[in-house]
Design an enzyme around this catalytic site. Structure first.
Site, PDB file in Angstrom:
ATOM      1  N   ARG A 211     -10.960 -17.582 -15.681  1.00 33.33           N
ATOM      2  CA  ARG A 211     -10.747 -18.063 -14.302  1.00 33.33           C
ATOM      3  C   ARG A 211      -9.255 -18.290 -14.056  1.00 33.33           C
ATOM      4  O   ARG A 211      -8.710 -17.895 -13.018  1.00 33.33           O
ATOM      5  CB  ARG A 211     -11.515 -19.380 -14.074  1.00 33.33           C
ATOM      6  CG  ARG A 211     -13.013 -19.204 -13.967  1.00 33.33           C
ATOM      7  CD  ARG A 211     -13.688 -20.459 -13.445  1.00 33.33           C
ATOM      8  NE  ARG A 211     -13.878 -21.477 -14.462  1.00 33.33           N
ATOM      9  CZ  ARG A 211     -14.992 -21.645 -15.174  1.00 33.33           C
ATOM     10  NH1 ARG A 211     -16.023 -20.846 -14.989  1.00 33.33           N
ATOM     11  NH2 ARG A 211     -15.094 -22.614 -16.059  1.00 33.33           N
ATOM     12  N   PHE A 227     -22.077 -13.456  -8.392  1.00 35.41           N
ATOM     13  CA  PHE A 227     -22.687 -14.390  -9.350  1.00 35.41           C
ATOM     14  C   PHE A 227     -21.806 -15.641  -9.462  1.00 35.41           C
ATOM     15  O   PHE A 227     -21.360 -16.015 -10.537  1.00 35.41           O
ATOM     16  CB  PHE A 227     -22.862 -13.730 -10.724  1.00 35.41           C
ATOM     17  CG  PHE A 227     -23.588 -12.412 -10.701  1.00 35.41           C
ATOM     18  CD1 PHE A 227     -24.974 -12.366 -10.647  1.00 35.41           C
ATOM     19  CD2 PHE A 227     -22.887 -11.198 -10.721  1.00 35.41           C
ATOM     20  CE1 PHE A 227     -25.648 -11.147 -10.636  1.00 35.41           C
ATOM     21  CE2 PHE A 227     -23.554  -9.989 -10.706  1.00 35.41           C
ATOM     22  CZ  PHE A 227     -24.932  -9.947 -10.665  1.00 35.41           C
ATOM     23  N   ASP A 249     -24.484 -15.743  -4.655  1.00 38.08           N
ATOM     24  CA  ASP A 249     -25.380 -16.149  -5.742  1.00 38.08           C
ATOM     25  C   ASP A 249     -26.787 -16.296  -5.157  1.00 38.08           C
ATOM     26  O   ASP A 249     -26.944 -16.446  -3.946  1.00 38.08           O
ATOM     27  CB  ASP A 249     -24.925 -17.484  -6.343  1.00 38.08           C
ATOM     28  CG  ASP A 249     -25.432 -17.698  -7.759  1.00 38.08           C
ATOM     29  OD1 ASP A 249     -24.622 -17.570  -8.708  1.00 38.08           O
ATOM     30  OD2 ASP A 249     -26.630 -17.993  -7.934  1.00 38.08           O
ATOM     31  N   ASP A 301     -19.355 -11.466 -12.647  1.00 41.13           N
ATOM     32  CA  ASP A 301     -19.662 -12.298 -13.826  1.00 41.13           C
ATOM     33  C   ASP A 301     -21.160 -12.589 -13.891  1.00 41.13           C
ATOM     34  O   ASP A 301     -21.607 -13.708 -13.635  1.00 41.13           O
ATOM     35  CB  ASP A 301     -18.854 -13.617 -13.743  1.00 41.13           C
ATOM     36  CG  ASP A 301     -19.085 -14.492 -14.964  1.00 41.13           C
ATOM     37  OD1 ASP A 301     -19.354 -13.937 -16.048  1.00 41.13           O
ATOM     38  OD2 ASP A 301     -19.005 -15.727 -14.835  1.00 41.13           O
ATOM     39  N   CYS A 341     -21.388 -11.379 -20.912  1.00 48.62           N
ATOM     40  CA  CYS A 341     -21.602 -12.471 -21.873  1.00 48.62           C
ATOM     41  C   CYS A 341     -22.753 -12.138 -22.819  1.00 48.62           C
ATOM     42  O   CYS A 341     -23.243 -13.007 -23.522  1.00 48.62           O
ATOM     43  CB  CYS A 341     -21.858 -13.788 -21.149  1.00 48.62           C
ATOM     44  SG  CYS A 341     -23.344 -13.785 -20.139  1.00 48.62           S
TER      45      CYS A 341
END
Ligand code: SAH
Length: 397
Positions: A211, A227, A249, A301, A341
């Site tokens: 970030r 997201f 989102d 993300d 991730c």
């Protein structure tokens, strides 16, 4: 007598390299009747002592090492491990002005199955292994000894506990129930965390460094933050002087917190400088593409797409799809900040997926920067699996 396991000949190799997992197929003999999560001694096939581990009869990972030294696994052991973790993080806590950080990153901090995040004076524990569950009292006592002013809350509401023969478990372990909003600070940005109802332990601390690094790409730009969860990248984009940020989102509570976070930081979000959009990113990207809506920066993300090897192929398609669409809605010279991730997808594979996405999007794409999980999510040399979060900044021509 402490129960014990004896390994199949040759299966001690990974333990000699200090990797903490012992798989069921590596066990030759069990001595005694170890209970779920109980501490056992680990020996080679010919009786050389190797480690103290926690026994997990229902999992393929049949035991996880607590220590390669002959020591008691008690409150003092946990206090030592927590102190080690604190020392490791001291400089970054100061450097980044953190009042929220990952205190214990499980295997990477030599505490298999135990994740602990600290938000102000609230410690949030996620216990994922039978051993972690078995040691709960020692762990809580160790935490209260080191952090006497902290409340401790458990967020072990994760499906993987089933593999360990455990039910999900949530609630106060010490002190009070956390309030709906605990405000932490990182890099001068304030973030409200809902420990009880938020995702995971409440916030995605692991993206903090990314970030921060994203800020240099956003000044005067039109940014699409896909997201977004509670704003994360979007807040840094506002701080970095973005012209406009659309946060997308599917979680309305997360979007409400994102808006609250923007206000908390007193960012100017008048004239729709920040938008909080309840939308499925997969559909939204197609809509933007079909309408011809373009952005200067797209942040991508997504949640973990691959939980197991069986899901990896599907995950690859998912990552390719969203990244291709992101490239298609970028203006020439725009920036794609994209992350994965999924630990099962390594950096090389992720780079290939981005390359495939570029081909399908019909765009020329350059990797200009690489990102990793934040420094309070370290990777132990003995446990490379601890490196799971990777990302790229790409320029899209
Ligand atoms: N970037 C965030 C973390 C993202 S976590 C940060 O820095 O804090 C992943 C988010 O994706 C979650 O908030 C989840 O609600 C959201 N999500 C999952 N599937 C989605 C979908 N199909 N469309 C939009 N959002 C989705």
């Amino acid at each position: 007598m402490t129960p014990a396991i004896y390994l199949v000949k040759g299966r001690e190799k990974s333990l000699r390299r200090k990797h903490p997992w012992i798989f069921s197929r590596g066990i030759q003999k069990i001595q005694g009747e170890p209970q779920l999560g109980e501490t056992i001694d680990v020996f080679t096939h010919d009786g050389q002592w190797l480690a103290k581990a926690a026994y997990s009869p229902h999992s393929q990972i049949r035991a996880r090492v607590w220590s390669f030294e002959a020591q008691e696994i008690n409150q003092a052991f946990f206090e030592q491990r927590i102190q080690d973790a604190l020392i490791l993080r001291q400089d970054i806590i100061q450097r980044d002005g953190l009042t929220g950080f990952r205190l214990i990153a499980a295997e990477s901090d030599a505490l298999p199955g135990i994740t602990i995040d600290k938000y102000q004076n609230y410690l949030v524990c996620q216990l994922l292994s039978a051993g972690a569950e078995y040691q709960k009292t020692n762990l809580v006592n160790a935490l209260t000894a080191i952090f006497p002013d902290c409340h401790i809350y458990e967020r072990s509401d994760v499906a993987v506990r089933k593999k360990e023969g455990l039910e999900e478990s949530v609630g106060v372990l010490h002190g009070d129930v956390p309030p709906a909003s605990v405000v932490i600070e990182e890099n001068g940005v304030k973030i409200s965390v809902d420990i009880v109802n938020g995702h995971k332990t409440g916030f995605y601390l692991d993206q903090r460094d990314s970030r921060q690094q994203s800020m240099k790409y956003v000044k005067d730009k039109e940014v699409l933050n896909c997201f977004s969860y509670t704003g994360g990248f979007g807040l840094y984009a506002l701080k970095g002087g973005a012209k406009r940020v659309i946060n997308a989102d599917v979680s309305q509570p997360a979007l409400d917190t994102a808006k609250h976070n923007a206000e908390l930081n007193q960012f100017d979000i008048s004239k729709k400088r920040a938008v909080f959009l309840n939308a499925d990113v997969f559909k939204l990207l197609r809509e933007y593409r079909d309408q011809g809506t373009k952005f200067d920066v797209v942040i991508m993300d997504p949640p973990k797409f691959a939980e197991s090897k069986a899901q990896l192929n599907g995950a690859c398609r998912g990552y390719k799809d969203i990244n291709m669409l992101a490239m298609q809605i970028l203006k020439p010279g725009g920036t794609l900040l994209t992350y994965s991730c999924s630990g099962l997808m390594d950096q090389v594979l992720f780079q290939k997926i981005i390359a495939d996405a570029a081909l399908d999007a019909g765009r020329s794409v350059k990797f200009v920067e690489r990102f990793e999980q934040a420094a309070d999510h370290p990777t132990d040399t003995a446990y490379p699996e601890g490196f799971y979060l990777k990302g790229f900044a790409c320029k899209v021509l």
